[in-house]
Design a protein around this motif. Structure first.
Motif, PDB file in Angstrom:
ATOM      1  N   UNK A  67       0.819  -1.209   0.000  1.00 48.65           N
ATOM      2  CA  UNK A  67       0.000   0.000   0.000  1.00 48.65           C
ATOM      3  C   UNK A  67       0.856   1.265   0.000  1.00 48.65           C
ATOM      4  N   UNK A  68       1.849   1.335   0.910  1.00 45.75           N
ATOM      5  CA  UNK A  68       2.643   2.563   0.996  1.00 45.75           C
ATOM      6  C   UNK A  68       3.427   2.804  -0.281  1.00 45.75           C
ATOM      7  N   UNK A  69       3.990   1.735  -0.859  1.00 45.71           N
ATOM      8  CA  UNK A  69       4.766   1.908  -2.086  1.00 45.71           C
ATOM      9  C   UNK A  69       3.891   2.468  -3.195  1.00 45.71           C
ATOM     10  N   UNK A  70       2.691   1.894  -3.339  1.00 41.96           N
ATOM     11  CA  UNK A  70       1.796   2.392  -4.387  1.00 41.96           C
ATOM     12  C   UNK A  70       1.362   3.825  -4.086  1.00 41.96           C
TER      13      UNK A  70
END
Lengths: 89, 162, 110
Positions: C43-46
């Motif tokens: 989630x954070x990467x996206x």
């Protein structure tokens, strides 16, 4: 339009950073803390990009690149230390 | 003797050169020279860390594979968001995935893909490179996860590398 | 700046902020280390990727050229996130971090 979205996004990223700090303090194990630091790094990059959009300047993007590289290296180094007890063998 | 002074990793050298051009503000004489020096020097220094040259058999399959992975990353993030925001405890599981790939680079690509796509993180490779340990966030059926990964990701990689 | 570009930037910003927040919520509230690993890696990467993309659209719609550095950061993050997750999982298994009672299967010890 963009200004409103920008403010909401900055608020969300700051809340995310605070949640990461909560995990960083609470732990309970060392890998949790390293993971929280890594996520905090990524959030810092997001904040730098958002700062760049707010100030309509691209001067800060290089700082984001540096944080990305340094954050990855430090995460790997800390994980390796946890696994082997030393970073460079 | 010549081979020690040449480019042991032509693709790596090319990538380094191009990335350096993109990083510097505009292509100038200085950036081309420095990029060429780095493209030569870094593969020389890291030579010992590359056990064998990565061998793509069908590199033209790679863009399609990357596009599929990119779309899967988006759907993976939505799936994980739903799981995170739902109240009940996730039913997580460790799964041993039997690898058919043999090339180390192919295994690395598969492991990275698994980490970025729905509900799974690759945790470890066994010492004989035959099994991959996967942690699934929320699943009822281990065999279904294994079949899905094999069908979507390992098959195309097998075609690319073997 | 055209209206399409403005809407695109706003939507990308909100999507990015949402996924970053969800990743952090996952890190804060999931029960054990291995489940917590899922939020930041995906989630954070996206989320950061979407924020980067909005920055690219923002500066190119102002006619300041395409932001190659942003794209490079995004690619770098997408390449390194699984590696960090993998090496952290290995370290956690080596230390023997506990799992919740609901987890089926066992991590290896080799």
């Amino acid at each position: 339009m963009i200004a409103i979205a920008l403010n909401i996004t900055i608020a969300m990223v700051i809340i995310a950073a605070l949640l990461n700090v909560y995990r960083l303090i609470k732990g309970p194990d060392a890998p949790d803390r390293v993971l929280a630091l890594d996520t905090l790094n990524i959030n810092a990059i997001a904040l730098i990009i958002l700062l760049g959009i707010t100030l309509e300047s691209r001067q800060y993007i290089e700082a984001g690149l540096l944080i990305a590289v340094m954050g990855f290296v430090s995460t790997v180094a800390m994980a390796k230390y946890l696994k082997r007890g030393s970073v460079i063998e | 003797m010549m081979s020690r002074l040449g480019f042991p990793q032509p693709y790596l050298s090319l990538t380094l050169f191009l990335v350096w051009q993109l990083l510097s503000d505009g292509i100038s004489g200085g950036s081309v020279v420095l990029g060429a020096v780095l493209a030569w020097l870094i593969p020389q220094i890291t030579r010992g860390f590359w056990p064998q040259r990565p061998a793509f058999i069908k590199p033209w399959h790679l863009p399609g594979y990357l596009l599929r992975v990119l779309l899967d990353i988006v759907s993976a993030s939505v799936t994980v968001s739903v799981l995170i925001l739902r109240a009940r405890e996730p039913r997580s599981a460790f799964i041993s995935y039997p690898l058919q790939l043999e090339h180390p680079l192919a295994i690395t690509i598969l492991a990275s893909t698994i980490s970025l796509t729905p509900g799974t993180v690759s945790a470890d490779v066994s010492d004989d490179n035959k099994t991959l340990l996967i942690h699934a966030l929320d699943t009822d059926d281990e065999q279904a996860v294994i079949d899905e990964i094999h069908r979507r990701y390992e098959k195309p990689l097998l075609e690319m590398f073997q | 700046m055209s209206a399409v570009a403005e809407y695109t930037i706003a939507v990308l910003l909100l999507v990015g902020g949402f996924f970053t927040l969800v990743g952090a919520i996952g890190l804060a509230r999931l029960p054990d280390f291995f489940t917590r690993l899922h939020g930041p890696t995906k989630a954070t990467t996206l989320g950061v990727g979407a924020v980067m993309l909005s920055s690219v659209v923002f500066f190119s719609s102002r006619g300041e050229g395409v932001g190659v550095v942003e794209i490079l950061i995004t690619v770098f993050l997408f390449l390194t996130a699984p590696v960090s997750a993998n090496i952290l999982a290995k370290a956690a298994m080596h230390i023997g971090v506990g799992t919740t009672g609901q987890t089926r299967g066992k991590p290896w010890d080799q």
